[in-house]
Design a protein around this motif. Structure first.
Motif, PDB file in Angstrom:
ATOM      1  N   GLY A 119       0.794  -1.382   0.031  1.00 48.94           N
ATOM      2  CA  GLY A 119      -0.050   0.205   0.065  1.00 48.94           C
ATOM      3  C   GLY A 119       0.911   1.331  -0.065  1.00 48.94           C
ATOM      4  O   GLY A 119       0.811   2.363  -0.696  1.00 48.94           O
ATOM      5  N   HIS A 120       1.921   1.497   0.964  1.00 46.75           N
ATOM      6  CA  HIS A 120       2.743   2.720   1.051  1.00 46.75           C
ATOM      7  C   HIS A 120       3.652   2.820  -0.292  1.00 46.75           C
ATOM      8  O   HIS A 120       3.524   3.834  -0.924  1.00 46.75           O
ATOM      9  N   ILE A 121       4.136   1.623  -0.988  1.00 46.76           N
ATOM     10  CA  ILE A 121       4.677   1.773  -2.227  1.00 46.76           C
ATOM     11  C   ILE A 121       3.523   2.396  -3.214  1.00 46.76           C
ATOM     12  O   ILE A 121       4.050   3.363  -4.096  1.00 46.76           O
ATOM     13  N   SER A 122       2.352   1.765  -3.240  1.00 49.21           N
ATOM     14  CA  SER A 122       1.288   2.290  -4.339  1.00 49.21           C
ATOM     15  C   SER A 122       0.980   3.677  -4.135  1.00 49.21           C
ATOM     16  O   SER A 122       0.238   4.468  -4.887  1.00 49.21           O
ATOM     17  N   SER A 123       1.284   4.231  -2.910  1.00 48.59           N
ATOM     18  CA  SER A 123       0.803   5.655  -2.917  1.00 48.59           C
ATOM     19  C   SER A 123       1.636   6.596  -3.760  1.00 48.59           C
ATOM     20  O   SER A 123       0.944   7.365  -4.179  1.00 48.59           O
ATOM     21  N   ASN A 124       2.504   6.196  -4.132  1.00 51.31           N
ATOM     22  CA  ASN A 124       3.296   6.884  -5.698  1.00 51.31           C
ATOM     23  C   ASN A 124       2.446   6.967  -6.680  1.00 51.31           C
ATOM     24  O   ASN A 124       2.740   7.705  -7.708  1.00 51.31           O
ATOM     25  N   TYR A 125       1.846   5.946  -7.008  1.00 53.38           N
ATOM     26  CA  TYR A 125       1.039   5.768  -8.327  1.00 53.38           C
ATOM     27  C   TYR A 125      -0.029   6.871  -8.502  1.00 53.38           C
ATOM     28  O   TYR A 125      -0.386   7.225  -9.521  1.00 53.38           O
ATOM     29  N   ILE A 126      -0.518   7.184  -7.265  1.00 57.33           N
ATOM     30  CA  ILE A 126      -1.541   7.946  -7.309  1.00 57.33           C
ATOM     31  C   ILE A 126      -1.505   9.438  -7.865  1.00 57.33           C
ATOM     32  O   ILE A 126      -2.147   9.945  -8.708  1.00 57.33           O
ATOM     33  N   THR A 265      21.621  -1.692  -8.318  1.00 59.39           N
ATOM     34  CA  THR A 265      20.518  -2.430  -9.409  1.00 59.39           C
ATOM     35  C   THR A 265      20.460  -1.885 -10.515  1.00 59.39           C
ATOM     36  O   THR A 265      19.666  -2.434 -11.628  1.00 59.39           O
ATOM     37  N   GLY A 266      21.171  -0.715 -10.950  1.00 63.78           N
ATOM     38  CA  GLY A 266      20.617   0.016 -12.150  1.00 63.78           C
ATOM     39  C   GLY A 266      19.307   0.545 -12.418  1.00 63.78           C
ATOM     40  O   GLY A 266      19.034   1.296 -13.341  1.00 63.78           O
ATOM     41  N   ARG A 267      18.344   0.773 -11.297  1.00 64.74           N
ATOM     42  CA  ARG A 267      17.089   1.360 -11.327  1.00 64.74           C
ATOM     43  C   ARG A 267      17.313   2.747 -11.520  1.00 64.74           C
ATOM     44  O   ARG A 267      18.091   3.419 -10.828  1.00 64.74           O
ATOM     45  N   LYS A 268      16.327   3.217 -12.435  1.00 65.64           N
ATOM     46  CA  LYS A 268      16.500   4.718 -12.840  1.00 65.64           C
ATOM     47  C   LYS A 268      15.653   5.607 -11.739  1.00 65.64           C
ATOM     48  O   LYS A 268      15.561   6.883 -12.286  1.00 65.64           O
ATOM     49  N   SER A 269      14.855   5.134 -11.077  1.00 66.27           N
ATOM     50  CA  SER A 269      13.791   5.786 -10.249  1.00 66.27           C
ATOM     51  C   SER A 269      13.754   5.516  -8.955  1.00 66.27           C
ATOM     52  O   SER A 269      13.730   3.963  -8.744  1.00 66.27           O
ATOM     53  N   ILE A 270      13.615   6.260  -7.940  1.00 68.25           N
ATOM     54  CA  ILE A 270      13.203   5.896  -6.541  1.00 68.25           C
ATOM     55  C   ILE A 270      12.196   6.727  -5.883  1.00 68.25           C
ATOM     56  O   ILE A 270      11.889   7.666  -6.244  1.00 68.25           O
ATOM     57  N   ALA A 271      11.272   5.652  -5.739  1.00 64.63           N
ATOM     58  CA  ALA A 271       9.819   6.119  -4.915  1.00 64.63           C
ATOM     59  C   ALA A 271       9.948   6.134  -3.298  1.00 64.63           C
ATOM     60  O   ALA A 271      10.123   5.039  -2.653  1.00 64.63           O
ATOM     61  N   LEU A 272       9.647   7.196  -2.755  1.00 64.72           N
ATOM     62  CA  LEU A 272      10.159   7.366  -1.325  1.00 64.72           C
ATOM     63  C   LEU A 272       8.566   7.028  -0.788  1.00 64.72           C
ATOM     64  O   LEU A 272       7.422   7.338  -1.292  1.00 64.72           O
ATOM     65  N   ALA A 273       8.198   6.364   0.535  1.00 67.35           N
ATOM     66  CA  ALA A 273       6.881   6.133   0.820  1.00 67.35           C
ATOM     67  C   ALA A 273       7.030   5.997   2.466  1.00 67.35           C
ATOM     68  O   ALA A 273       7.926   5.579   3.114  1.00 67.35           O
TER      69      ALA A 273
END
Ligand code: KG4
Ligand code: ZN
Length: 340
Positions: A119-126, A265-273
């Motif tokens: 849920g916390h991670i998904s807060s970023n999609y909104i 990991t080479g990930r290009k985005s970080i989402a804080l939650a």
């Protein structure tokens, strides 16, 4: 369905917020009512589980009615019910799960249990309609400090986590000894703005060189020792400086480890939650560090950082879209793994 749009109703009761939300097409909020019990638990300096459960029970009906009213939805229009089923306070979770099961069963619509961290991670999609996996999530809350590789909407690999206190827990404990009150995070955030972060230097605990795990209890104990020593010596304690020094140490470590994980990991985005994602210094440091390293940075607005049902509804939507479904036998779990 309403006007051809898929409607999700979600419930969150894992700790001390009773929250009910309605979403359209999984990512757009129609209503997100949050009834906080903070004032009730303040008297005890922290959340009392049994009291939290009882208040969820008495609040639930009103919160549902307000959420329905604000969204302008009728229960018959709901296509999916989502609910936090763990981890959290078991008595508190049970109220949400029982309510969601009863509602889903009564209108004959599907039900999906959601992991609180998902849920916390998904807060970023909104609020960030362009964000989609893969990306890295840095979840910092009262109960969790996790660096997660979000490989898909429902596929997670935990790269690092706290070995002792969660970040928010450390904020709350330090605030308590500083006499700031509960919950400590926002109060330390505010006090620190008037303080000098370099007046007292607290430890940055990185553990092993390549570790993505965290440990905050050493820094917390260092703060407590500093306060006790000052008191014993009869010397003044400048609360604002202690708050600023502590916050600076904790946010340095979180930022450094999140960036290290992205580079690894080479990930290009970080989402804080999570609740601590509302911390103003942490957001500033993360934004700057991401910018310096060519990483896109995402964070939810404050109201979506702390516990709320909208984030649970968004997660439920993506679980359901990818074939996950629960039923009337769904249970609540105090501990629960994120890696399904
Ligand atoms: O995510 P959340 O609402 O509940 C859990 O899942 O644990 O997080 C609550 C935590 C509390 O420890 C609170 O002190 C912290 O988030 N918090 C903050 C701030 N706002 C809330 N910590 C630091 N700075 C803030 N501005
Ligand atoms: Zn939470």
């Amino acid at each position: 369905m309403k006007n051809g749009k898929f409607i999700t109703m979600a419930i969150e009761t894992s700790c001390d917020e009773t929250s009910v939300a309605f979403l359209e097409e999984g990512r757009t909020i129609l209503s997100n009512v949050i009834s906080s019990q903070i004032e009730i638990h303040q008297a005890y300096g922290g959340v009392v589980p049994e009291i939290a459960s009882r208040h969820h029970l008495t609040n639930m009906g009103h919160v549902i009615n307000r959420a329905i009213e604000e969204a302008g939805i009728s229960l018959k229009e709901v296509d999916l019910f989502g609910v936090t089923y763990g981890p959290g306070l078991i008595g508190a979770l049970l109220i949400g799960v029982a309510t969601a099961k009863a509602l889903a069963f009564s209108v004959g619509k599907p039900l999906v249990g959601v992991h609180h961290i998902q849920g916390h991670i998904s807060s970023n999609y909104i609020e960030n309609k362009e964000l989609e996996p893969p990306f890295l999530a840095m979840v910092v809350s009262g109960g969790h400090t996790h660096i997660i590789d979000v490989k898909g909407y429902n596929e997670f690999v935990v790269l690092g986590q706290t070995r002792d206190d969660a970040a928010g827990e450390a904020f709350d404990k330090v605030a308590r000894v500083l006499g700031l009150g509960y919950p400590g995070g926002p109060l330390i955030d505010r006090a620190a703005r008037q303080g000098n972060p370099d007046a007292i230097k607290f430890k940055r605990v990185y553990l092993d060189k390549d570790s993505l795990d965290f440990s905050f209890s050493g820094t917390k104990t260092e703060v407590l020792n500093y306060i006790n020593n000052q008191k014993q010596k009869g010397q003044q304690i400048i609360i604002e400086d202690v708050a600023a020094g502590f916050q600076d140490a904790v946010t340095d470590v979180i930022t450094d480890k999140a960036i290290k994980a992205a580079l690894k990991t080479g990930r290009k985005s970080i989402a804080l939650a999570g609740g601590v994602a509302a911390n103003s210094l942490l957001r500033m440091k993360m934004e700057k560090a991401c910018g310096d390293n060519g990483i896109a940075f995402f964070s939810p607005s404050n109201i979506l950082c702390t516990d709320n049902a909208a984030m649970i509804g968004c997660a439920a939507y993506y679980k359901y879209k990818e074939g996950f479904e629960d039923n009337i036998y769904l249970e609540a779990y105090a501990t629960l793994s994120l890696e399904i």
